[in-house]
Write an enzyme that holds these catalytic residues in place. Structure first.
Site, PDB file in Angstrom:
ATOM      1  N   GLU A  23      -9.863  -2.265   4.826  1.00 44.91           N
ATOM      2  CA  GLU A  23     -10.572  -2.006   6.077  1.00 44.91           C
ATOM      3  C   GLU A  23     -11.784  -2.943   6.196  1.00 44.91           C
ATOM      4  O   GLU A  23     -12.184  -3.576   5.218  1.00 44.91           O
ATOM      5  CB  GLU A  23     -11.050  -0.546   6.085  1.00 44.91           C
ATOM      6  CG  GLU A  23      -9.926   0.491   5.992  1.00 44.91           C
ATOM      7  CD  GLU A  23      -9.166   0.697   7.314  1.00 44.91           C
ATOM      8  OE1 GLU A  23      -9.082  -0.236   8.126  1.00 44.91           O
ATOM      9  OE2 GLU A  23      -8.646   1.814   7.507  1.00 44.91           O
ATOM     10  N   HIS A  74      -7.497  -4.964   9.639  1.00 44.60           N
ATOM     11  CA  HIS A  74      -7.162  -4.722   8.238  1.00 44.60           C
ATOM     12  C   HIS A  74      -5.856  -5.401   7.844  1.00 44.60           C
ATOM     13  O   HIS A  74      -4.966  -5.606   8.656  1.00 44.60           O
ATOM     14  CB  HIS A  74      -7.202  -3.229   7.876  1.00 44.60           C
ATOM     15  CG  HIS A  74      -6.079  -2.379   8.372  1.00 44.60           C
ATOM     16  ND1 HIS A  74      -6.269  -1.085   8.782  1.00 44.60           N
ATOM     17  CD2 HIS A  74      -4.755  -2.602   8.496  1.00 44.60           C
ATOM     18  CE1 HIS A  74      -5.100  -0.571   9.140  1.00 44.60           C
ATOM     19  NE2 HIS A  74      -4.167  -1.469   8.977  1.00 44.60           N
ATOM     20  N   ASP A  89       0.813  -1.222   0.000  1.00 42.67           N
ATOM     21  CA  ASP A  89       0.000   0.000   0.000  1.00 42.67           C
ATOM     22  C   ASP A  89       0.842   1.266   0.000  1.00 42.67           C
ATOM     23  O   ASP A  89       2.058   1.231   0.177  1.00 42.67           O
ATOM     24  CB  ASP A  89      -0.975  -0.016   1.196  1.00 42.67           C
ATOM     25  CG  ASP A  89      -0.336  -0.510   2.489  1.00 42.67           C
ATOM     26  OD1 ASP A  89       0.903  -0.469   2.593  1.00 42.67           O
ATOM     27  OD2 ASP A  89      -1.073  -0.932   3.391  1.00 42.67           O
TER      28      ASP A  89
HETATM   29  C1  GLP Z   1      -0.700  -0.075   8.431  1.00 48.38           C
HETATM   30  C2  GLP Z   1      -0.303  -0.640   7.101  1.00 48.38           C
HETATM   31  C3  GLP Z   1      -0.446  -2.117   7.126  1.00 48.38           C
HETATM   32  C4  GLP Z   1       0.286  -2.620   8.359  1.00 48.38           C
HETATM   33  C5  GLP Z   1      -0.415  -2.169   9.601  1.00 48.38           C
HETATM   34  C6  GLP Z   1       0.174  -2.695  10.904  1.00 48.38           C
HETATM   35  O1  GLP Z   1      -2.046   0.106   8.530  1.00 48.38           O
HETATM   36  N1  GLP Z   1      -1.092  -0.120   6.035  1.00 48.38           N
HETATM   37  O2  GLP Z   1       0.072  -2.655   5.936  1.00 48.38           O
HETATM   38  O3  GLP Z   1       0.329  -4.007   8.302  1.00 48.38           O
HETATM   39  O4  GLP Z   1      -0.299  -0.775   9.583  1.00 48.38           O
HETATM   40  O5  GLP Z   1       1.174  -1.835  11.382  1.00 48.38           O
HETATM   41  P1  GLP Z   1       2.129  -2.155  12.575  1.00 48.38           P
HETATM   42  O6  GLP Z   1       3.024  -3.249  12.103  1.00 48.38           O
HETATM   43  O7  GLP Z   1       2.900  -0.880  12.787  1.00 48.38           O
HETATM   44  O8  GLP Z   1       1.316  -2.547  13.735  1.00 48.38           O
END
Ligand code: GLP
Length: 255
Positions: A142, A137, A67
């Protein structure tokens, strides 16, 4: 789905990085899909260490990313393209032309179409990495995203805006872009192998739902129960609310 629970995030990350590196050792032109966020940081450090010991050659590898924020051109502090360049691409011998991060500027519909076309041109993704949003997500799909979705533009949910403000934008929700381009659920599920990382207290509830509850659009990550080769790799803290342990003859404890 295989669930691998480790004592610490760093042990879990080492195990996860080995899945990618083993694949790369067998297939020089592996096609990987990477994620951003805090969860994969250790894993990228392991890739870099491994490369520095001359153990891996990334010159033929192709990568996709899940993304990117809409409106970002890749140079902004919180851009996912910049994240990948800083944490990994600038530290290994990958050809930047072989690294595809969704493009958040210009004709977004065309960008999404081209992104999917590039995946097909490279014969699909071999191993895909996921983090887990606290609302379930994956990528930026979402709750209530159709399971049939391909790469598309999405409006970020309030919960995601808050999480991102807290972790990446100095708690200033107004600075968080409101939209993103994300690979869809179908694009993710098409990968041959999936590795999901979940660490820490904030992931306990959602990890329990992902693994133990029914498959539902309300928890996009629950779709992973239907994937033939999905590995959930977590630490003991994130796994602490799993209840149905009798179901887990596939449960792997290390250390
Ligand atoms: C964001 C990204 C996701 C990621 C998620 C979890 O929303 N778009 O791709 O997996 O955060 O983030 P974290 O690893 O910082 O908890």
């Amino acid at each position: 789905m295989k669930i691998h629970i480790f004592k610490t995030e760093s042990e879990a990350s080492e195990f996860a990085s080995k899945i990618f590196l083993d694949h790369l050792n067998h297939k020089k032109n592996s096609v990987f899909c990477f994620a951003t966020g805090r969860s994969p940081i250790h894993l990228y450090k392991n890739f870099v260490l491994n490369y520095q010991k001359n153990l891996t050659d990334w010159s033929k590898v192709v990568t996709f990313n899940l993304d990117e924020y809409v409106g970002y051109n890749g140079t902004e502090k919180n851009s996912y393209r910049k994240f990948m360049n800083d944490h990994l691409f600038s530290k290994i011998n990958i050809n930047l032309e072989n690294t595809y991060v969704p493009n958040g500027i210009g004709d977004l519909e065309k960008n999404c179409f081209d992104f999917e076309k590039n995946i097909i041109n490279h014969h699909g993704i071999d191993v895909l990495l996921l983090g887990l949003g606290v609302n379930g997500h994956i990528g930026f799909n979402e709750p209530n995203t159709p399971f049939s979705s391909l790469t598309h533009v999405v409006k970020l949910h309030e919960q995601s805006l808050k999480d991102h403000a807290k972790h990446f934008f100095n708690n200033n929700i107004n600075e968080v872009p409101k939209e993103a381009v994300t690979m869809g659920i179908k694009s993710i599920m098409n990968a041959k192998k999936i590795v999901l990382l979940a660490f820490g207290e904030t992931k306990t509830n959602i990890l329990q739902k992902l693994i133990e509850n029914e498959v539902t659009k309300k928890v996009p990550a629950s779709v992973l129960q239907l994937h033939p080769d999905c590995h959930v790799i977590c630490d003991q803290i994130a796994a602490s609310k799993l209840t149905n342990t009798s179901l887990y003859n596939q449960l792997h404890f290390y250390n």
